[in-house]
Design a protein around this motif. Sequence first.
Motif, PDB file in Angstrom:
ATOM      1  N   SER A  95       0.843  -1.250  -0.001  1.00  0.00           N
ATOM      2  CA  SER A  95       0.096  -0.032  -0.068  1.00  0.00           C
ATOM      3  C   SER A  95       0.750   1.105  -0.081  1.00  0.00           C
ATOM      4  O   SER A  95       0.591   2.283  -0.519  1.00  0.00           O
ATOM      5  CB  SER A  95      -0.925  -0.109   1.342  1.00  0.00           C
ATOM      6  N   ALA A  96       1.888   1.231   0.661  1.00  0.00           N
ATOM      7  CA  ALA A  96       2.997   2.376   0.799  1.00  0.00           C
ATOM      8  C   ALA A  96       3.429   2.776  -0.691  1.00  0.00           C
ATOM      9  O   ALA A  96       3.452   3.931  -1.003  1.00  0.00           O
ATOM     10  CB  ALA A  96       3.996   2.126   1.767  1.00  0.00           C
ATOM     11  N   LEU A  97       3.944   1.656  -1.466  1.00  0.00           N
ATOM     12  CA  LEU A  97       4.395   2.115  -2.718  1.00  0.00           C
ATOM     13  C   LEU A  97       3.333   2.394  -3.661  1.00  0.00           C
ATOM     14  O   LEU A  97       3.495   3.463  -4.483  1.00  0.00           O
ATOM     15  CB  LEU A  97       4.971   0.557  -3.398  1.00  0.00           C
ATOM     16  N   HIS A  98       2.021   1.877  -3.309  1.00  0.00           N
ATOM     17  CA  HIS A  98       1.014   2.200  -4.361  1.00  0.00           C
ATOM     18  C   HIS A  98       0.730   3.819  -4.085  1.00  0.00           C
ATOM     19  O   HIS A  98       0.492   4.433  -4.914  1.00  0.00           O
ATOM     20  CB  HIS A  98      -0.203   1.275  -3.873  1.00  0.00           C
ATOM     21  N   ALA A  99       0.596   4.095  -2.889  1.00  0.00           N
ATOM     22  CA  ALA A  99       0.144   5.604  -2.726  1.00  0.00           C
ATOM     23  C   ALA A  99       1.291   6.423  -3.116  1.00  0.00           C
ATOM     24  O   ALA A  99       1.122   7.755  -3.636  1.00  0.00           O
ATOM     25  CB  ALA A  99       0.501   5.897  -0.830  1.00  0.00           C
ATOM     26  N   LEU A 100       2.686   6.215  -3.243  1.00  0.00           N
ATOM     27  CA  LEU A 100       3.669   6.870  -3.984  1.00  0.00           C
ATOM     28  C   LEU A 100       3.471   7.105  -5.582  1.00  0.00           C
ATOM     29  O   LEU A 100       3.590   8.245  -5.771  1.00  0.00           O
ATOM     30  CB  LEU A 100       5.125   6.336  -3.696  1.00  0.00           C
ATOM     31  N   TYR A 101       3.017   5.986  -5.990  1.00  0.00           N
ATOM     32  CA  TYR A 101       2.682   6.052  -7.473  1.00  0.00           C
ATOM     33  C   TYR A 101       1.547   7.005  -7.732  1.00  0.00           C
ATOM     34  O   TYR A 101       1.528   7.823  -8.413  1.00  0.00           O
ATOM     35  CB  TYR A 101       2.407   4.695  -7.982  1.00  0.00           C
ATOM     36  N   GLU A 102       0.670   6.960  -6.677  1.00  0.00           N
ATOM     37  CA  GLU A 102      -0.701   7.796  -6.922  1.00  0.00           C
ATOM     38  C   GLU A 102      -0.097   9.185  -6.770  1.00  0.00           C
ATOM     39  O   GLU A 102      -0.768  10.277  -7.500  1.00  0.00           O
ATOM     40  CB  GLU A 102      -1.591   7.189  -5.866  1.00  0.00           C
ATOM     41  N   ARG A 103       0.730   9.478  -5.764  1.00  0.00           N
ATOM     42  CA  ARG A 103       1.091  10.872  -5.418  1.00  0.00           C
ATOM     43  C   ARG A 103       1.778  11.375  -6.618  1.00  0.00           C
ATOM     44  O   ARG A 103       1.404  12.613  -7.292  1.00  0.00           O
ATOM     45  CB  ARG A 103       2.002  10.881  -4.322  1.00  0.00           C
ATOM     46  N   LEU A 104       2.536  10.527  -7.267  1.00  0.00           N
ATOM     47  CA  LEU A 104       3.352  11.140  -8.507  1.00  0.00           C
ATOM     48  C   LEU A 104       2.524  11.424  -9.792  1.00  0.00           C
ATOM     49  O   LEU A 104       2.551  12.592 -10.352  1.00  0.00           O
ATOM     50  CB  LEU A 104       4.554  10.194  -8.889  1.00  0.00           C
ATOM     51  N   ALA A 105       1.570  10.398  -9.957  1.00  0.00           N
ATOM     52  CA  ALA A 105       0.579  10.456 -11.244  1.00  0.00           C
ATOM     53  C   ALA A 105      -0.369  11.997 -10.950  1.00  0.00           C
ATOM     54  O   ALA A 105      -0.729  12.497 -11.974  1.00  0.00           O
ATOM     55  CB  ALA A 105      -0.294   9.245 -11.170  1.00  0.00           C
ATOM     56  N   ASN A 106      -0.530  12.125  -9.635  1.00  0.00           N
ATOM     57  CA  ASN A 106      -1.682  13.221  -9.468  1.00  0.00           C
ATOM     58  C   ASN A 106      -0.882  14.508  -9.271  1.00  0.00           C
ATOM     59  O   ASN A 106      -1.467  15.480  -9.139  1.00  0.00           O
ATOM     60  CB  ASN A 106      -2.738  13.027  -8.184  1.00  0.00           C
ATOM     61  N   SER A 107       0.354  14.489  -9.051  1.00  0.00           N
ATOM     62  CA  SER A 107       1.155  15.663  -9.121  1.00  0.00           C
ATOM     63  C   SER A 107       1.217  16.578 -10.268  1.00  0.00           C
ATOM     64  O   SER A 107       0.953  16.059 -11.494  1.00  0.00           O
ATOM     65  CB  SER A 107       2.560  15.298  -8.210  1.00  0.00           C
ATOM     66  N   ASP A 108       1.581  17.714 -10.202  1.00  0.00           N
ATOM     67  CA  ASP A 108       1.852  18.786 -11.316  1.00  0.00           C
ATOM     68  C   ASP A 108       2.945  18.233 -12.254  1.00  0.00           C
ATOM     69  O   ASP A 108       2.845  18.379 -13.297  1.00  0.00           O
ATOM     70  CB  ASP A 108       2.144  20.305 -10.708  1.00  0.00           C
ATOM     71  N   ILE A 109       3.841  17.702 -11.423  1.00  0.00           N
ATOM     72  CA  ILE A 109       5.089  17.194 -12.148  1.00  0.00           C
ATOM     73  C   ILE A 109       4.607  15.807 -12.950  1.00  0.00           C
ATOM     74  O   ILE A 109       5.031  15.735 -14.289  1.00  0.00           O
ATOM     75  CB  ILE A 109       6.225  16.712 -11.233  1.00  0.00           C
ATOM     76  N   GLY A 110       3.772  15.110 -12.535  1.00  0.00           N
ATOM     77  CA  GLY A 110       3.136  13.803 -12.992  1.00  0.00           C
ATOM     78  C   GLY A 110       2.306  14.028 -14.256  1.00  0.00           C
ATOM     79  O   GLY A 110       2.443  13.515 -15.156  1.00  0.00           O
ATOM     80  N   LYS A 111       1.565  15.246 -14.134  1.00  0.00           N
ATOM     81  CA  LYS A 111       0.697  15.551 -15.187  1.00  0.00           C
ATOM     82  C   LYS A 111       1.515  15.980 -16.347  1.00  0.00           C
ATOM     83  O   LYS A 111       0.804  16.328 -17.566  1.00  0.00           O
ATOM     84  CB  LYS A 111      -0.149  16.350 -14.621  1.00  0.00           C
ATOM     85  N   GLN A 112       2.496  16.594 -16.194  1.00  0.00           N
ATOM     86  CA  GLN A 112       3.314  17.105 -17.238  1.00  0.00           C
ATOM     87  C   GLN A 112       4.319  15.981 -17.783  1.00  0.00           C
ATOM     88  O   GLN A 112       5.200  16.509 -18.739  1.00  0.00           O
ATOM     89  CB  GLN A 112       4.362  18.251 -16.699  1.00  0.00           C
ATOM     90  N   LEU A 113       4.414  14.860 -17.215  1.00  0.00           N
ATOM     91  CA  LEU A 113       5.277  13.982 -18.054  1.00  0.00           C
ATOM     92  C   LEU A 113       4.735  13.601 -19.545  1.00  0.00           C
ATOM     93  O   LEU A 113       3.691  13.805 -19.752  1.00  0.00           O
ATOM     94  CB  LEU A 113       5.356  12.781 -17.237  1.00  0.00           C
ATOM     95  N   ASP A 114       5.491  13.070 -20.340  1.00  0.00           N
ATOM     96  CA  ASP A 114       5.314  12.751 -21.514  1.00  0.00           C
ATOM     97  C   ASP A 114       4.178  11.698 -21.719  1.00  0.00           C
ATOM     98  O   ASP A 114       3.951  10.941 -20.758  1.00  0.00           O
ATOM     99  CB  ASP A 114       6.353  12.316 -22.472  1.00  0.00           C
ATOM    100  N   ALA A 115       3.868  11.447 -22.795  1.00  0.00           N
ATOM    101  CA  ALA A 115       2.744  10.242 -23.062  1.00  0.00           C
ATOM    102  C   ALA A 115       3.127   9.057 -22.450  1.00  0.00           C
ATOM    103  O   ALA A 115       2.199   8.244 -21.717  1.00  0.00           O
ATOM    104  CB  ALA A 115       2.125  10.227 -24.380  1.00  0.00           C
ATOM    105  N   GLN A 116       4.276   8.586 -22.902  1.00  0.00           N
ATOM    106  CA  GLN A 116       4.714   7.532 -22.482  1.00  0.00           C
ATOM    107  C   GLN A 116       4.864   6.983 -21.051  1.00  0.00           C
ATOM    108  O   GLN A 116       4.739   6.197 -20.435  1.00  0.00           O
ATOM    109  CB  GLN A 116       5.963   6.901 -23.269  1.00  0.00           C
ATOM    110  N   LYS A 117       5.273   8.145 -20.544  1.00  0.00           N
ATOM    111  CA  LYS A 117       5.643   8.015 -18.752  1.00  0.00           C
ATOM    112  C   LYS A 117       4.280   7.985 -18.322  1.00  0.00           C
ATOM    113  O   LYS A 117       4.038   7.207 -17.058  1.00  0.00           O
ATOM    114  CB  LYS A 117       6.434   9.181 -18.261  1.00  0.00           C
ATOM    115  N   ARG A 118       3.385   8.780 -18.731  1.00  0.00           N
ATOM    116  CA  ARG A 118       2.159   8.771 -18.159  1.00  0.00           C
ATOM    117  C   ARG A 118       1.345   7.501 -18.273  1.00  0.00           C
ATOM    118  O   ARG A 118       0.628   7.092 -17.368  1.00  0.00           O
ATOM    119  CB  ARG A 118       0.970   9.874 -18.603  1.00  0.00           C
ATOM    120  N   ALA A 119       1.560   6.933 -19.255  1.00  0.00           N
ATOM    121  CA  ALA A 119       0.765   5.474 -19.697  1.00  0.00           C
ATOM    122  C   ALA A 119       1.678   4.529 -18.669  1.00  0.00           C
ATOM    123  O   ALA A 119       0.843   3.591 -18.255  1.00  0.00           O
ATOM    124  CB  ALA A 119       1.146   4.892 -21.009  1.00  0.00           C
TER     125      ALA A 119
END
Length: 664
Positions: free
Chosen positions: A104-128
């Motif tokens: 669950s802790a690792l899952h939460a970190l991936y969620e934080r990155l995906a939902n962060s401003d940095i995560g939203k600015q990643l290229d299409a392959q990284k967002r996928a």
Amino acid sequence: MDNPLLQNSRTPVDYPSITLQNMQVAFDYVLLAHEQGIERIIRDQQALPTWDDMVLAVDGLDSQLLAVLYAASPLVGRDEAWASAIFDFFAKATERFEQKFTNSALHALYERLANSDIGKQLDAQKRATLRWHLQKFISSGASLDPAGKMRLAELLKQIGAAREAFRSNINRPGLSITDESELSGIPQRIRDELATRAQEAGEPGWLIACESVTTDAVLKHADNRQLRERVYRAYNTRGVGLGQQQDNRSHLEQLAKLLEEKAHLLGFASHLEQSLHTKSAGSVAQVRGFLHDLAGHVRPAVLQWRADMQRQAAAKGLGSVQPWDIAYLQASSREVLSTEALREHFPLNAVVSALKQLADKLFGVTLQARPLATWDNSVQPFEVWQDNALIGFLYLDAVQHAGKQPDSVFTTYIRNRRVDAEGIFQAASVVVYSDVPAALPGSQPLLDHLSLRKLFHEFGHALHHLLVRTTNHVMSNVTELGTDGVELFGKLFERWVWDADYLVAISSPRQDGSKLSRTRVDECLRRLRQQGVEETARDLSMALFDLDLHGTPNDGRSLEQRLGDAREQCGYWPLADFEHPAHAFDHLVNGYDAGYYAYLWSDVHAFDLFTRFEAQGLLNRATGRALQEALLAPGASRPLREGIEEFLGRQASQLPYLRWHGLK
């Protein structure tokens, strides 16, 4: 480190240097490194999870663990000690990934990155990549409460045990023959191979191993109907035992119910729905519709084929057709070019040259033979180059040899193409296995048409893996397209050996100097195409059975009822009372459960893709590059359907497949 299994991706494994001891050291090292590495990443990324220090760091740990596992896998046949060590490591590696994706802790970190401003600015392959991880965490149980996670762990253990019990029951001893007159009709080459197998087993006479290649050869050629029956019964009662533990009925039914409970625990309506969630063909309704529609086209042709078989049997005085007569009757109907004559034009070295030429012409890929260390002298290793860059390594293990498992026809992806956090390119590595019979003394291995299809099929998988252009382990993992997405490329490359002109072009003269003519190839392919209806019906019946079993495993119906209904739907032969094909249907314990339909779905789409090559040239570089750009290069980073439509310039169609089989 100097351990041969712990080198970087550009250093081929030194197989002769591997011992049981240093292999175990490598296993222990990567397991501990993965566990401690994940713990360190979770601790260090709490403040701000990043792409390089979290995603690519985990990517590298996963890649290293799997590379050691798959690099060691060719050694499983050395002896029981080696097999035990490798299988034990496989179980521990599987458990390690299960623990990772329920964290669950690792899952939460991936969620934080995906939902962060940095995560939203990643290229299409990284967002996928991030979307894939989030879906994987959810479907693996990371969101379950402690009691749910405990039950999931129990289920996974029981599922693993049921699968292993199923596999262990399939092997059967071969049939020993001491009177050569029983082998009437079987070509001398095959008799010599059977004699060699007997010698290797320390038995007199001839040994008919309970394996698909040997069984098919005997059923096709043996004039002795009683021998055909004995061989057929032996092969088709694998997995049938007297006790519950020795009989695979109980293991398969238990496995289906365990998978159903696991799916419900994870929020899916059925294991079938969960399985299709990670594949390319669509929803349960879409896949069922695909199979039922195909059955509607196939059934009339299969019924006609059965009537033709019955007439042939009557003409030969056989009475009613029995299941051990079918291959013999079909083989007897060939009037111009036998399988034996065809294979003499396709020595292995010439076929390998044809594969190298195909890769070069279509994709500008060069396979350079290199004296790399291998696990057997028959294995052919290559460096793989494209656009003046080393992109990977290919090992071709095409011929049966000591220590190789029977019926070994598959592809192993040792390393995925990726770029690590330091920006260093990591090359791909792949092993192609096939089951070409070993050459007799004084000759070289020869391939009949089925062997050609198998080798081109697996080569298609290898090219798919090598020609991906994504930059991380997950998106370069072609298996994430699902069994249907993976099989598409194997089925596509089979199409080349169904083209008469292409076969003539890659053929070699026989020892007497005679060449293969277009007329003879046309006749041979026509005969083989006629048999395609039976193969389609057989695969379709098992696909329907698979969907039935994993769609409603608790409805009280027996395996025989499910198989009977599936065979009736597509017009296939009713089962004889002793036949239990589900008992040895190992696809259901090797990753194709609720996914066997993939062979048919991919075949239909492969026919459609091949129409562009037929129109523009089978060796057309522009068409090959278009295939790479649309379907191979993206790896798992985008839906396969998008790539199919881009390559074709339209929606996919079943018509090429149906017309070729005479079903439309």
